[in-house]
Design a protein around this motif. Structure first.
Motif, short mmCIF file in Angstrom:
data_model
loop_
_atom_site.label_atom_id
_atom_site.label_comp_id
_atom_site.label_asym_id
_atom_site.label_seq_id
_atom_site.Cartn_x
_atom_site.Cartn_y
_atom_site.Cartn_z
N PRO A 201 6.92 7.06 -6.33
CA PRO A 201 7.86 7.57 -6.00
C PRO A 201 8.44 6.58 -4.70
N PRO A 202 9.58 6.76 -4.46
CA PRO A 202 10.28 5.88 -3.39
C PRO A 202 10.01 5.99 -1.84
N PHE A 203 9.39 6.93 -1.56
CA PHE A 203 8.62 7.25 -0.29
C PHE A 203 7.67 6.38 0.04
N VAL A 204 6.86 5.82 -1.11
CA VAL A 204 5.59 5.01 -0.44
C VAL A 204 5.96 3.74 -0.13
N GLN A 205 5.01 3.05 0.66
CA GLN A 205 5.08 1.65 1.15
C GLN A 205 5.77 0.57 0.24
N ASN A 206 6.13 -0.57 0.71
CA ASN A 206 6.71 -1.39 0.00
C ASN A 206 5.68 -2.46 -0.39
N TYR A 207 4.92 -2.67 -1.68
CA TYR A 207 3.93 -3.71 -1.72
C TYR A 207 4.25 -3.94 -3.01
N GLN A 208 3.42 -4.91 -3.86
CA GLN A 208 3.32 -5.52 -5.16
C GLN A 208 1.98 -5.46 -5.58
N VAL A 209 1.53 -5.35 -6.92
CA VAL A 209 0.39 -5.25 -7.61
C VAL A 209 0.42 -6.18 -8.82
N ALA A 210 -0.67 -6.73 -9.15
CA ALA A 210 -0.53 -7.34 -10.46
C ALA A 210 -0.85 -6.57 -11.70
N TYR A 211 -2.27 -6.31 -12.32
CA TYR A 211 -2.32 -5.33 -13.25
C TYR A 211 -3.14 -4.23 -13.05
N PRO A 212 -3.23 -3.91 -11.54
CA PRO A 212 -3.81 -2.48 -11.41
C PRO A 212 -2.72 -1.47 -11.83
N ASP A 213 -3.04 -0.04 -11.89
CA ASP A 213 -2.18 0.91 -12.29
C ASP A 213 -1.31 0.94 -11.11
N CYS A 214 -1.66 1.17 -10.10
CA CYS A 214 -0.74 1.62 -8.87
C CYS A 214 -0.89 0.99 -7.58
N SER A 215 -2.04 0.37 -7.06
CA SER A 215 -2.23 -0.05 -5.74
C SER A 215 -3.09 -0.98 -5.85
N PRO A 216 -3.33 -1.98 -4.77
CA PRO A 216 -4.30 -2.71 -4.60
C PRO A 216 -5.66 -2.29 -4.63
N VAL A 217 -5.73 -1.15 -3.94
CA VAL A 217 -7.15 -0.95 -3.33
C VAL A 217 -7.34 0.63 -3.63
N MET A 218 -8.33 1.22 -4.10
CA MET A 218 -8.68 2.41 -4.18
C MET A 218 -10.12 2.74 -3.64
N VAL A 219 -10.17 4.11 -2.99
CA VAL A 219 -11.27 4.16 -2.34
C VAL A 219 -11.98 5.65 -2.70
N LEU A 220 -13.17 5.74 -2.94
CA LEU A 220 -13.72 7.16 -3.07
C LEU A 220 -15.15 7.22 -2.51
#
Length: 340
Positions: A201-220
Motif C-alpha cells: 500500500p502507498p502509505f508505507v515507507q519508500n525503500y527497495q528490496v531485491a528478492y524478498p517478498d516485501c521488505s528487507p527485514v522480518m522480526v519474530l
C-alpha cells in the motif's frame, strides 16, 4: 498503485487498499491570535515530544540472526551481521540475493517447488556451497563474470534484473527439482530493486528490496512461536517462518506493538505485519507441503482487527516487516530497544 502492484498485493494476500480521506483540520477557522498563543505554548511540548520519541525502552534481546541467500532455500544462522538498506549481510552472504527462476524469468519458490527448502548453504571464502539430498555440491561464486547474461525476472508481477549463475547451477537445480528446466540468478548491488510503492500500500515507507517478498527485514519472537505451538498437535520450528531477527525476552506477540526499533547501531521502522501463506505449511525437514498447518491454526486466532481487513483480508499475521532507517551492525545478544 499500478496494475502490477495490485496484482502483487493479491499474490501476497494483500488487496490494494483505498486511502481514507484526510479529515478536515480541526483548527480551521480559529482566530489568528488564538493560533499564535497555541503555537507559542506548544513549542516546548513539541521539543519535549521529539526528545521523548528517541527514548529507548528495552523490549527483548536478539536470540538468532538468519540470512537466506537463495530465496526459499535453507537459512544460514550468523552470530553478527551488517544491516544494509537491502537486508542482512555477513561477508559474501546476502539475504535473498539469489533466486531460482523458470526459463521465462518467473520466480520459483517453495510455494511451487517445496523441495527447495532442503537446499542448505554454507559460505567458504568468496563462494557459496549448496548441498541437497542425493546431489553433489554446487559451488556458486559470489561475484559472477560480467559476460553472464542479465535476465528480466518477474516477482509477484513486478520486474527485476538478475545475472545468470551459469549452466552448471541451472542444471543442478533442474536435476534436483525434476519438474522443468530452471535457471539461477544473482542480484547485484548496482541493480535496481523492487520499489516498495509498487509492492505494498502507498502509505508505507519508500525503500527497495531485491528478492524478498516485501521488505528487507522480518522480526519474530520466540514467545510467539511458543504460543502457537501450544495450539498445535505437531509442533513447528522457527524455520517454517523464516525471520531474519529472532527476539527473546518478550511476551507472545509483543512485537506487534513495536514501531521503531534500535538494535546495535541499526534503526528500523515497522512497515506492517507479515501476512502468512501456504509457504508456512512446507515442512523444512522433509520438503513436503501440507497446505493446512500451521496456517489453519493461525487463522483461528491471528486474523487482523476488522479495521485492517482492507489490508490483510483473510491472511493470519505472524511476524513484523521492517524497513531499515539507519544502516549499521547488530549481533546475537544485542538488546532490542523500542523507541518510545
Amino acid at each position: 498503485m499500478g496494475a502490477a502492484g495490485s496484482w502483487a498485493l493479491g499474490r501476497l494476500g494483500l488487496p490494494a487498499p483505498r486511502l481514507p480521506a484526510q479529515p478536515r483540520p480541526a483548527w480551521l477557522g480559529v482566530a489568528a491570535l488564538a493560533l499564535a498563543a497555541v503555537a507559542l505554548g506548544s513549542v516546548a511540548w513539541r521539543r519535549s515530544r521529539r526528545r521523548r520519541r528517541r527514548r529507548r525502552q528495552q523490549v527483548g534481546t536478539v536470540a538468532q540472526l538468519w540470512i537466506y541467500p537463495v530465496k526459499s532455500c535453507k537459512g544460514v544462522p550468523v552470530s553478527a551481521a551488517e544491516c544494509t538498506a537491502l537486508g542482512l549481510r555477513s561477508g559474501h552472504l546476502r539475504d535473498r540475493f539469489w533466486l531460482v527462476i523458470k526459463e521465462d524469468g518467473h520466480m520459483v519458490t517453495a510455494r511451487q517447488e517445496p523441495r527447495l527448502v532442503l537446499v542448505s548453504i554454507t559460505c567458504e571464502d568468496d563462494r557459496l556451497i549448496l548441498s541437497a539430498p542425493g546431489m553433489d555440491q554446487l559451488v556458486l561464486p559470489s561475484k559472477l563474470p560480467f559476460s553472464n547474461t542479465v535476465h528480466d525476472c518477474r516477482l509477484f508481477g513486478l520486474d527485476i534484473k538478475g545475472r545468470d549463475c551459469g549452466d552448471e547451477a541451472a542444471q543442478w537445480f533442474t536435476d534436483f527439482l525434476k519438474s522443468e528446466a530452471f535457471r539461477v540468478v544473482q542480484f547485484e548491488k548496482d541493480m535496481k530493486g523492487r520499489p516498495s510503492r509498487e509492492i505494498l500500500p502507498p502509505f508505507v515507507q519508500n525503500y527497495q528490496v531485491a528478492y524478498p517478498d516485501c521488505s528487507p527485514v522480518m522480526v519474530l519472537s520466540e514467545a510467539s512461536l511458543a504460543d502457537l505451538n501450544t495450539r498445535l498437535e505437531k509442533k513447528v520450528k522457527m524455520d517454517h517462518f523464516r525471520p531474519n531477527i529472532v527476539v527473546t525476552g518478550c511476551k507472545a506477540f509483543e512485537e506487534d506493538t513495536w514501531d521503531e526499533l534500535l538494535i546495535g547501531s541499526v534503526e528500523m521502522k515497522k512497515i506492517l505485519s507479515c501476512p502468512r501463506c501456504i509457504m508456512t505449511t512446507v515442512d523444512p525437514d522433509t520438503g513436503v507441503i501440507d497446505r493446512k498447518e500451521p496456517l489453519e491454526t493461525l487463522k483461528s486466532y491471528r486474523l487482523c482487527d476488522p479495521s485492517e481487513k482492507q489490508i490483510y483480508k483473510s491472511s493470519p499475521l505472524f511476524g513484523i516487516y521492517y524497513s531499515v532507517e539507519k544502516i549499521g551492525s547488530l549481533k546475537v545478544g544485542d538488546p532490542v530497544y523500542q523507541m518510545v
